[in-house]
Design an enzyme around this catalytic site. Sequence first.
Site, short mmCIF file in Angstrom:
data_model
loop_
_atom_site.label_atom_id
_atom_site.label_comp_id
_atom_site.label_asym_id
_atom_site.label_seq_id
_atom_site.Cartn_x
_atom_site.Cartn_y
_atom_site.Cartn_z
N ASP A 90 0.85 -1.18 0.00
CA ASP A 90 0.00 0.00 0.00
C ASP A 90 0.89 1.24 0.00
OD1 ASP A 90 0.95 0.31 2.56
OD2 ASP A 90 -1.01 0.19 3.53
N GLY A 92 1.11 3.78 2.04
CA GLY A 92 1.44 4.41 3.31
C GLY A 92 0.38 5.38 3.77
N ASP A 169 -2.73 8.43 -1.56
CA ASP A 169 -4.05 9.05 -1.49
C ASP A 169 -4.30 9.56 -0.09
OD1 ASP A 169 -4.13 6.24 -0.68
OD2 ASP A 169 -6.26 6.58 -0.34
N ASP A 293 -7.94 -7.33 0.76
CA ASP A 293 -6.97 -7.56 1.82
C ASP A 293 -7.57 -7.10 3.14
OD1 ASP A 293 -5.50 -4.89 2.99
OD2 ASP A 293 -6.26 -4.55 0.97
N CYS A 331 -13.00 -27.89 7.78
CA CYS A 331 -11.82 -27.15 7.32
C CYS A 331 -10.69 -28.12 6.99
CB CYS A 331 -11.37 -26.17 8.39
SG CYS A 331 -9.93 -25.20 7.93
N CYS A 333 -7.43 -27.16 6.80
CA CYS A 333 -6.15 -26.54 7.15
C CYS A 333 -5.30 -27.47 8.01
CB CYS A 333 -6.36 -25.20 7.86
SG CYS A 333 -6.77 -25.32 9.61
N CYS A 336 -6.58 -27.75 11.74
CA CYS A 336 -7.75 -28.61 11.94
C CYS A 336 -7.45 -30.09 11.67
CB CYS A 336 -8.91 -28.13 11.06
SG CYS A 336 -9.63 -26.58 11.64
N HIS A 362 -5.30 -21.34 10.69
CA HIS A 362 -6.70 -21.69 10.44
C HIS A 362 -7.49 -20.52 9.86
CE1 HIS A 362 -10.79 -23.10 10.86
NE2 HIS A 362 -11.04 -21.97 11.52
#
Length: 396
Positions: A90, A92, A169, A293, A331, A333, A336, A362
């Site tokens: 980004d 900043g 911005d 994000d 899940c 992952c 899990c 997770h």
Amino acid sequence: MFTIGKELDGALGRTGTITTPHGEIRTPAFIPVGTRATVKSVLPETMADLGAQALLANAYHLYLQPGADIVDEAGGLSTFMNWPGPTFTDSGGFQVLSLGAGFKKTLSMDATGVEADDVIAPGKDRLAKVDDDGVTFKSHVDGTMHRFTPEVSMQIQHQLGADIMFAFDELTTLMNTRGYQEDSIARTQAWAERCVVEHQRLTDERKGKPLQALFGVVQGAQHEDLRRTAARGLVSLDFDGFGIGGAIEKERLGTIVGWVNEELPDDKPRHLLGIGEPDDLFTGVESGCDTFDCVAASRVARSGRVYTVTGHFSVTSAANRRDFTPIDAECDCYTCSNYTRAYLHHLFKTREMIGATLATIHNERFIVRLVDQMRDAIEDGSFKDFKADFLARFYG
């Protein structure tokens, strides 16, 4: 750079592919946030294993520590953090303004309340001052004074070397007056024009470096005319893609994002900044956003709050002390597949660091996978049914 796949019937949503020097991003996609070139408590290799296609780091934080010049000397962000895939940074602007106003991680998504242009969180001192040329701010790390301008932001982001970066911005809040929002839109447009010029200069100067894409950021808060005006102004600058920023009323998220995406070109990717709750992600995808994000998944994980298909809960609660089931039986992952709620409860109660690691794995997998499932549902025509089923279970 961006190719469109299948479009969502009756909505602005679509699938697509963003091509970068470090690989492709299939969209819609959730981009986990590695603020200081790391997703807190998790190895970059683990982020790849859980399905993250790209990571986003923060120019403000990396400028302060360790310094953009060090990241540049290391070979750029991907090499520095041993992440082989695409990266975002980004500008900043969010950190300078949000930390400067004392709000730290988030700004309100509720427009009710006082209108004020000198927005400041209760009990905080203003650490940033905006003028037409840029922002002067005090470091939250050591109190030293610094100055960001559009040119400085571009210089920092070129040194960081992310595949996709954002124009500098001005972040506004829902508390700012209409008059201030109008002035801010004009200021952000002028800064965007300066970013384009400096970006081209640096691209020419740094030949041999991987090409970096520059996204403009659309502001305008909750005002339709300002959002559309801001979008049209940025389109005229021929950015590689666009970010949609600023505080947005949660109940009007789809409407406001829709205004913007109706103005933006179809053949450029659109990133919705700072959005990560499941209902908001569905709304963002339907409204035509391609990437997202948010720090929420990792931030709440570090306090023991985890997502499941039936909502979220805290593993630190007493009900989990003798619960030998996984966080979420549906899940896939690593956490899990290998650990129980009881074990995570123990880790958090004893303040063992691995607790944050397992909970973050997770949560990040849950959100990354959810947006992946949205992409698959658009492709096979089941998006509306998938959305209705998921939201009924998660919020029901």
